[in-house]
Design a protein around this motif. Structure first.
Motif: not given
Length: 72
Positions: A20-27, A47-49, A52-60
Motif C-alpha cells: 500500500e505504501a509503495v503504490k502511493k509513490i509517484e511514478g 527513465d525513473v525506475f 522509484v525503487f529507492e523510494k520504495a525501499v525506504k517506504a518498505c
C-alpha cells in the motif's frame, strides 16, 4: 519496466502495508509484495525506475524496519 526482487518480510499484514505504501509513490505503475513467495514486484517507467525503487525501499523499511529487499 517491471522487476522482481527477493524480499524478506515477516508477516502477511506487513506485506500488505508495504504494498500500500509503495503504490502511493509517484511514478509507481504497480507494486506487489507477496509474503508467501517472499517476492517484491515493482513496475515503473524505465527513465525513473531506479529513483522509484529507492523510494520504495525506504517506504518498505518505514513499515517493516527488518525487511530486506535483494538488490537494494
Amino acid at each position: 519496466m517491471k522487476k522482481t526482487f527477493k524480499c524478506e518480510v515477516d508477516c502477511a499484514n506487513c506485506a500488505a502495508k508495504m504494498e500500500e505504501a509503495v503504490k502511493k509513490i509517484e511514478g509507481v505503475v504497480n507494486a506487489r509484495v507477496n509474503f508467501m513467495t517472499q517476492k517484491f514486484v515493482l513496475e515503473a517507467a524505465d527513465d525513473v525506475f531506479d529513483d522509484v525503487f529507492e523510494k520504495a525501499v525506504k517506504a518498505c523499511k518505514k513499515v517493516e524496519p527488518d525487511c530486506e529487499i535483494e538488490g537494494a
